[in-house]
Design a protein around this motif. Structure first.
Motif, short mmCIF file in Angstrom:
data_model
loop_
_atom_site.label_atom_id
_atom_site.label_comp_id
_atom_site.label_asym_id
_atom_site.label_seq_id
_atom_site.Cartn_x
_atom_site.Cartn_y
_atom_site.Cartn_z
N TYR A 196 42.09 -62.62 -9.04
CA TYR A 196 43.27 -62.68 -8.76
C TYR A 196 44.03 -64.06 -8.36
O TYR A 196 44.93 -64.67 -8.77
CB TYR A 196 44.19 -61.70 -7.72
CG TYR A 196 45.08 -62.15 -7.17
CD1 TYR A 196 45.84 -61.06 -7.64
CD2 TYR A 196 45.55 -62.00 -5.63
CE1 TYR A 196 47.58 -61.15 -6.33
CE2 TYR A 196 46.54 -62.24 -4.68
CZ TYR A 196 47.41 -61.84 -5.16
OH TYR A 196 48.61 -61.39 -4.90
N LEU A 210 54.34 -61.15 -0.45
CA LEU A 210 52.91 -60.73 -0.66
C LEU A 210 53.52 -59.42 0.20
O LEU A 210 52.28 -58.83 0.05
CB LEU A 210 51.84 -61.45 -0.46
CG LEU A 210 51.58 -62.25 -1.56
CD1 LEU A 210 51.99 -63.50 -2.44
CD2 LEU A 210 49.89 -62.36 -1.91
N ASN A 269 47.51 -66.95 -10.66
CA ASN A 269 48.37 -66.61 -9.74
C ASN A 269 48.43 -67.92 -9.25
O ASN A 269 49.37 -67.94 -8.01
CB ASN A 269 48.73 -65.76 -9.13
CG ASN A 269 49.00 -64.29 -9.05
OD1 ASN A 269 50.12 -63.93 -10.13
ND2 ASN A 269 48.09 -63.58 -9.42
N ASP A 274 54.03 -56.18 -0.99
CA ASP A 274 53.65 -55.22 -1.19
C ASP A 274 52.03 -55.08 -1.32
O ASP A 274 51.15 -54.30 -1.99
CB ASP A 274 54.40 -54.63 -2.01
CG ASP A 274 54.72 -55.86 -3.32
OD1 ASP A 274 54.10 -57.10 -3.39
OD2 ASP A 274 54.94 -55.14 -4.61
N LYS A 275 51.68 -56.65 -1.28
CA LYS A 275 49.60 -56.54 -1.02
C LYS A 275 48.99 -56.49 -0.03
O LYS A 275 49.55 -55.94 0.80
CB LYS A 275 49.98 -58.34 -1.54
CG LYS A 275 50.94 -58.86 -2.92
CD LYS A 275 50.38 -57.61 -4.43
CE LYS A 275 51.43 -58.11 -5.22
NZ LYS A 275 51.55 -57.38 -7.07
N THR A 276 48.03 -56.39 -0.37
CA THR A 276 46.96 -55.88 0.38
C THR A 276 46.17 -57.26 1.25
O THR A 276 47.15 -58.33 1.42
CB THR A 276 45.62 -55.55 -0.26
OG1 THR A 276 44.83 -56.92 -1.32
CG2 THR A 276 46.14 -54.67 -1.40
N GLN A 325 45.16 -59.85 -0.35
CA GLN A 325 45.61 -60.25 -1.57
C GLN A 325 46.45 -61.89 -0.22
O GLN A 325 46.09 -62.87 -1.07
CB GLN A 325 46.52 -59.54 -2.12
CG GLN A 325 45.41 -58.41 -3.41
CD GLN A 325 45.85 -57.47 -4.44
OE1 GLN A 325 47.45 -56.94 -3.00
NE2 GLN A 325 46.09 -58.27 -4.94
N ARG A 326 46.95 -61.72 0.40
CA ARG A 326 47.51 -61.78 1.65
C ARG A 326 46.60 -62.92 1.49
O ARG A 326 47.10 -64.56 1.45
CB ARG A 326 47.62 -61.69 2.21
CG ARG A 326 49.43 -61.16 1.95
CD ARG A 326 50.28 -60.08 3.03
NE ARG A 326 49.34 -59.30 4.07
CZ ARG A 326 49.61 -57.63 4.12
NH1 ARG A 326 50.62 -57.44 2.69
NH2 ARG A 326 49.38 -57.54 4.22
#
Length: 224
Positions: A200, A80, A204, A82-84, A87-88
């Motif tokens: 989210y 992740l 996932n 490229d995620k915020t 989100q991680r």
């Protein structure tokens, strides 16, 4: 190679054999059932050598939990990238939530970890760096300590682990969402952002389970 270096390499090999043997036994039959005697038999390492490195089974288990947490954070960071940060953080927690529901042995291991003050203290320290980006981006009025927030978050996860042992089957999906809601609110997120991240998490599920599988079988990868 100097004598001291050879000894260091030898000790590293012994420690690795102990950990890998214990890991296999814990993942196969759980924490409670596994004994030092079994680890001795399966590893070929004497009990004296094991106790020379690890004070008892709990300390050995704690070392494995640290390995799992470090590997989980690494895999989340890579998958992740490229995620915020939010989100991680969700991914890191969701791996445990979904796998606890899937696997009763992992559930028992997580219960053992969550009821050990020594292990939980280590978990809080481990989680702090992952949560700090999320924490520092917000102002907090009710909770002043990041460590306190993480402790409360782990308490929420503990409640999820425990609910599977109730005689009545519960709505685990609903409880999981509420656990994540509580954690994200504790970290300072507003309701709108929290709900978006819960969606989210749910969308996932397969990714979180796959990452968890990778963490639990990281030693298999190293052997290839």
């Amino acid at each position: 190679m100097a004598k001291s270096e050879k000894r260091a390499v030898h000790m590293k090999g012994i420690r690795s054999r102990i950990l890998r043997t214990a890991e296999n036994l814990f993942l196969e039959q759980g924490y409670k059932t596994t004994t030092i005697r079994q680890i001795v038999q399966d590893s070929g390492i004497t009990s004296g050598s094991i106790y020379n490195i690890y004070e008892d089974k709990e300390h050995l288990f704690a070392a494995l939990i640290d390995e799992f947490l470090d590997d989980a954070a690494k895999r989340v960071g890579e998958a992740l990238a490229d995620k915020t940060p939010e989100q991680r953080l969700v991914a890191y927690i969701a791996m445990e939530l979904f796998y606890v529901e899937k696997n009763p042995v992992i559930r028992e291991m997580m219960y053992a970890a969550h009821t050990s003050p020594m292990i939980m203290e280590s978990v809080i320290e481990n989680h702090a760096y992952l949560a700090r980006e999320v924490w520092d981006a917000r102002r907090h009025t009710k909770i002043e300590s990041l460590h306190t927030a993480i402790l409360l978050a782990e308490g929420a996860v503990s409640s999820y682990v425990l609910c599977f042992d109730f005689s009545e089957k519960l709505d685990y999906s609903s409880i999981r969402k509420r656990v994540m809601f509580s954690i994200l609110q504790t970290m300072g997120l507003d309701t709108r952002e929290t709900n978006r991240l819960i969606q989210y998490m749910e969308e996932n599920k397969d990714l979180w389970l796959d990452l968890a599988e990778q963490v639990l079988h990281h030693s298999d990868e190293a052997d290839k």
